[in-house]
Design an enzyme around this catalytic site. Structure first.
Site, mmCIF file in Angstrom:
data_model
loop_
_atom_site.group_PDB
_atom_site.id
_atom_site.type_symbol
_atom_site.label_atom_id
_atom_site.label_comp_id
_atom_site.label_asym_id
_atom_site.label_seq_id
_atom_site.Cartn_x
_atom_site.Cartn_y
_atom_site.Cartn_z
ATOM 1 C CG ASP A 219 0.765 3.909 -4.066
ATOM 2 O OD1 ASP A 219 -0.063 3.636 -3.535
ATOM 3 O OD2 ASP A 219 1.557 3.182 -4.891
ATOM 4 N NE ARG B 283 -7.452 0.706 -3.516
ATOM 5 C CZ ARG B 283 -6.127 0.318 -3.354
ATOM 6 N NH1 ARG B 283 -5.810 -0.307 -2.320
ATOM 7 N NH2 ARG B 283 -5.283 0.814 -4.165
ATOM 8 C CG HIS C 187 -3.667 6.251 -3.327
ATOM 9 N ND1 HIS C 187 -4.913 5.642 -3.809
ATOM 10 C CD2 HIS C 187 -2.800 5.136 -2.831
ATOM 11 C CE1 HIS C 187 -4.687 4.254 -3.796
ATOM 12 N NE2 HIS C 187 -3.726 3.840 -3.301
ATOM 13 C CE1 TYR D 130 1.006 -4.652 0.878
ATOM 14 C CE2 TYR D 130 0.103 -5.611 -1.258
ATOM 15 C CZ TYR D 130 0.155 -4.564 -0.008
ATOM 16 O OH TYR D 130 -0.880 -3.849 -0.180
ATOM 17 C CG HIS E 47 -1.748 3.528 -8.436
ATOM 18 N ND1 HIS E 47 -1.746 4.389 -7.711
ATOM 19 C CD2 HIS E 47 -2.134 2.272 -7.694
ATOM 20 C CE1 HIS E 47 -1.924 3.958 -6.287
ATOM 21 N NE2 HIS E 47 -1.894 2.836 -6.396
ATOM 22 C CG HIS F 53 -2.013 2.069 1.631
ATOM 23 N ND1 HIS F 53 -3.347 1.965 1.182
ATOM 24 C CD2 HIS F 53 -1.116 2.193 0.435
ATOM 25 C CE1 HIS F 53 -3.339 1.736 -0.272
ATOM 26 N NE2 HIS F 53 -2.232 2.096 -0.498
#
Length: 287
Positions: A242, A120, A26, A45, A175, A28
């Site tokens: 993450d 997702r 996980h 954001y 998560h 990005h």
């Protein structure tokens, strides 16, 4: 519009010996070129650049030889940057895409060839695809052997269980359920998450401890939570950094987050499953 902190340059070494072919499931990537890859207007954001080169450096410094990129919400269903990165690393990387309800079989086939292995559903941040499209998309991806990944608050799970159990593909919960660990492992949402793992072949990402804990930066209150999930079925657990840790007020050290896995899974065989065997099976690494 929230402007995100940048990830720390420093990455502490892992507190244990990582097995070969360990996978961060996980993270990005965010291009530095916002003209070529613009953000969507309805994002929650604005992240700093987290380009391919820095992502690959993070993997190397944490001892990871494989990685799974998750389409970040600020790009909406414009998967181009993630797909570009995947195509350059076909043996090392896989991806999870975000699409809309009208995606075609041909488009999904192209994504599959690039290394995408799932879609997702995101109901927590602007730019995502929600539950309304879930069943239709699940039918479209079933023949590819993909799964659906859910960014949601596990407190929603009890009411959604009937729909989730009917999906023709497995699910992955981001998560650790993205609900505060202060709610306790007896909470109906946590119990529902365990039920999906134990009886319906679902998976959980042991990631984002800083999103569910108030105990920064040690996250000691997450230990019983993570251990309870692992005890439910260690063959359905995954680990993810993450990175680059968007939309938070305090920035953790990515290496220290990895070190915590030794507390959650003290047994080296368990960690090998979580870091190597489970992601290899779910994301079809090595084949």
């Amino acid at each position: 519009m929230q402007f995100c902190l940048a990830p720390l340059q420093e990455i502490a070494p892992a507190g244990f010996q990582l097995p070969a072919n360990a996978c961060d499931t996980h993270a990005h990537v965010v291009s530095d070129d916002t003209n070529a890859y613009p953000f969507v207007a309805n994002r929650s954001y604005t992240p700093p650049g987290a380009p391919e080169s820095r992502y690959l450096s993070m993997l190397e410094r944490t001892g990871m030889q494989r990685g799974v990129l998750i389409q970040i919400s600020v790009y909406g269903d414009d998967n181009r940057y993630m797909l570009d990165v995947l195509k350059r690393h076909p043996d090392k990387l896989r991806g999870i895409a975000v699409v809309r309800d009208d995606v075609t079989h041909a488009q999904l086939q192209q994504m599959h060839e690039a290394g995408v292995r799932g879609l997702r559903i995101n109901v927590l941040f602007g730019g995502g695809t929600g539950f309304d499209a879930m069943e239709n998309l699940a039918r479209k991806i079933a023949d590819f052997g993909w799964h659906m990944q859910f960014l949601m608050d596990a407190r929603q799970l009890p009411e959604l269980l009937p729909r989730f159990k009917q999906l023709p593909v497995p699910g992955v919960i981001d998560h650790m359920g993205h609900m505060p660990v202060a709610q306790g492992v007896d909470h109906p949402g946590f119990r529902a998450m365990q039920q999906l793992v134990e009886h319906h072949g679902w998976w959980v990402k042991l990631s984002g401890a800083y999103r569910i804990s108030e105990d920064f930066p040690e996250f000691r209150d997450v230990v019983p939570w993570a251990r309870a999930l692992i005890a439910t079925n260690e063959n359905r657990m995954l680990w993810g950094s993450d990175w680059p840790h968007v939309a938070i007020s305090r920035m953790p050290n990515t290496g220290l987050l990895l070190s915590q896995l030794a507390q959650w899974a003290p047994n080296a065989d368990q960690r090998n499953k979580i870091l190597v065997e489970n992601p290899a099976a779910l994301y079809s690494f090595g084949r």
